[in-house]
Scaffold this motif. Structure first.
Motif, PDB file in Angstrom:
ATOM      1  N   ARG A  19      16.599  48.354  98.652  1.00 47.74           N
ATOM      2  CA  ARG A  19      15.904  47.535  99.653  1.00 47.74           C
ATOM      3  C   ARG A  19      16.392  47.837 101.069  1.00 47.74           C
ATOM      4  O   ARG A  19      15.614  47.816 102.024  1.00 47.74           O
ATOM      5  N   ARG A  20      17.693  48.125 101.212  1.00 45.70           N
ATOM      6  CA  ARG A  20      18.205  48.470 102.540  1.00 45.70           C
ATOM      7  C   ARG A  20      17.581  49.770 103.045  1.00 45.70           C
ATOM      8  O   ARG A  20      17.255  49.905 104.237  1.00 45.70           O
ATOM      9  N   ILE A  21      17.403  50.728 102.135  1.00 45.64           N
ATOM     10  CA  ILE A  21      16.776  51.991 102.533  1.00 45.64           C
ATOM     11  C   ILE A  21      15.295  51.782 102.823  1.00 45.64           C
ATOM     12  O   ILE A  21      14.737  52.365 103.755  1.00 45.64           O
ATOM     13  N   GLU A  22      14.654  50.930 102.037  1.00 53.88           N
ATOM     14  CA  GLU A  22      13.249  50.608 102.291  1.00 53.88           C
ATOM     15  C   GLU A  22      13.067  50.042 103.694  1.00 53.88           C
ATOM     16  O   GLU A  22      12.086  50.372 104.393  1.00 53.88           O
ATOM     17  N   ASP A  23      14.004  49.202 104.128  1.00 55.49           N
ATOM     18  CA  ASP A  23      13.914  48.593 105.453  1.00 55.49           C
ATOM     19  C   ASP A  23      13.988  49.627 106.571  1.00 55.49           C
ATOM     20  O   ASP A  23      13.577  49.345 107.709  1.00 55.49           O
ATOM     21  N   LEU A  24      14.504  50.825 106.267  1.00 54.62           N
ATOM     22  CA  LEU A  24      14.596  51.888 107.269  1.00 54.62           C
ATOM     23  C   LEU A  24      13.300  52.675 107.400  1.00 54.62           C
ATOM     24  O   LEU A  24      13.190  53.558 108.256  1.00 54.62           O
ATOM     25  N   GLY A  25      12.310  52.360 106.548  1.00 51.21           N
ATOM     26  CA  GLY A  25      11.025  53.053 106.620  1.00 51.21           C
ATOM     27  C   GLY A  25      10.910  54.246 105.706  1.00 51.21           C
ATOM     28  O   GLY A  25      10.021  55.094 105.911  1.00 51.21           O
ATOM     29  N   ALA A  26      11.748  54.330 104.676  1.00 47.40           N
ATOM     30  CA  ALA A  26      11.660  55.452 103.735  1.00 47.40           C
ATOM     31  C   ALA A  26      10.349  55.381 102.964  1.00 47.40           C
ATOM     32  O   ALA A  26       9.911  54.308 102.549  1.00 47.40           O
ATOM     33  N   ASP A  27       9.741  56.535 102.766  1.00 45.77           N
ATOM     34  CA  ASP A  27       8.555  56.621 101.916  1.00 45.77           C
ATOM     35  C   ASP A  27       8.938  56.704 100.442  1.00 45.77           C
ATOM     36  O   ASP A  27       8.231  56.181  99.581  1.00 45.77           O
ATOM     37  N   GLU A  28      10.064  57.369 100.152  1.00 47.83           N
ATOM     38  CA  GLU A  28      10.511  57.492  98.760  1.00 47.83           C
ATOM     39  C   GLU A  28      12.010  57.720  98.722  1.00 47.83           C
ATOM     40  O   GLU A  28      12.574  58.405  99.578  1.00 47.83           O
ATOM     41  N   VAL A  29      12.653  57.149  97.710  1.00 51.44           N
ATOM     42  CA  VAL A  29      14.040  57.444  97.362  1.00 51.44           C
ATOM     43  C   VAL A  29      14.035  58.096  95.985  1.00 51.44           C
ATOM     44  O   VAL A  29      13.358  57.623  95.071  1.00 51.44           O
TER      45      VAL A  29
END
Length: 300
Positions: free
Chosen positions: A270-280
């Motif tokens: 979720r923290r990475i999602e908040d940075l605007g990542a399209d995919e992890v």
């Protein structure tokens, strides 16, 4: 609860016990395809006991029907560009247009030596030249004195989506002229560093007059009680980073990737999602296919 961003799963191609069972990769690929994941991923090494990535591409295309197939990362300088373009177009055909290709110059001289490749080509400029040749092949141009062009034509117009595997500002700016996005890698899951790289990419693509880049990143993971999970990461890195002194690997493993309970992994995503990542894209540190189900349960 599933994150809004996509989450892909990497096959355990770099695990020491990968070949203990003949069906490990097929089991993983089918489980990822049946789960909530957006992609099934795998990378390339030459001087190692992992599977050949282009051979594996055909197998994964046959084992899956839904997920995107992401090759992270192919090193074009280890291949002749025209046969590489043909192989990737074939993979795009076999997967019905589900292929994404991450490209990087590679960090291991031994892979260049094993492939008989020129170390002087380990540059972004040399990689861009090979990309230009591959795009000519995919466009149906005659790249050789032959009656017909090199085929097959890829399903995706212009060829598969191309991501660049790089973190430095100069190389990101260079890749913005030809890549469709970023195939990132986070060593220690530092949100500030991931955000910095994403911002660099957005700025570079904007300055190049290109559409907004696809932003992806990846990291190693191990689920379980923290000490045991951290030891799993260390064992994996000792095998994978076999060209680095063991003491240096152990120091890196103390903070590398994610090691802990599933709920904490969900929070990290979720923290990475908040940075605007399209995919992890998650990178396993064990060949046990039960990991796929454990991660899938995080998304309900």
């Amino acid at each position: 609860m599933a994150p809004a961003m996509d989450v892909g799963m990497t096959l355990p191609v770099m695990e020491p016990d990968l070949w203990d069972r003949s069906d490990t990769l097929e089991t993983w690929a089918r489980a990822v395809d049946a789960g909530p994941f957006s992609s099934v991923c795998f990378g390339e090494r030459m001087a190692f006991d992992n599977p050949d990535s282009l051979t594996l591409l055909g197998a994964v295309a046959a084992w899956t029907a839904r997920v995107r197939i992401v090759q992270t990362v192919v090193v074009p300088q280890l291949h002749a560009p025209v046969p590489l373009a043909k192989a990737l177009a074939t993979g795009d055909r076999l997967s019905h247009g589900r292929l994404t290709v991450g490209l990087g110059v590679g960090g291991r001289e031994e892979d260049y030596r094993a492939a008989g490749a020129d170390l002087a080509t380990r540059t972004m400029a040399a990689m861009a030249d090979r990309v230009a040749t591959m795009r000519r092949v995919w466009a149906g141009e005659h790249v050789a004195d032959a009656v017909r062009p090199v085929g097959p034509a890829p399903v995706q117009p212009g060829g598969p989506e191309l991501l660049v595997g790089t973190l430095g500002p100069r190389t990101i700016r260079s890749a913005a002229t030809w890549a469709d996005g970023l195939a990132g890698m986070s060593l220690d899951l530092d949100p500030a560093e991931i955000g910095r790289v994403f911002a660099l990419a957005r700025d570079a693509w904007g300055e190049a007059g290109r559409p907004a880049p696809r932003l992806t990143t990846s990291f190693w993971f191990a689920l379980g009680e923290e000490d045991a999970a951290r030891e799993q990461v260390r064992r994996h890195l000792r095998h994978y980073m076999n060209w680095i002194p063991a003491a240096h690997v152990d120091a890196l493993a103390a903070t590398a990737g994610f090691a802990g309970p599933p709920g904490d992994l969900r929070d990290a995503l979720r923290r990475i999602e908040d940075l605007g990542a399209d995919e992890v894209q998650l990178i396993p540190t064990s060949a046990d296919p039960a990991q796929v189900d454990r991660v899938a349960h995080l998304f309900g």
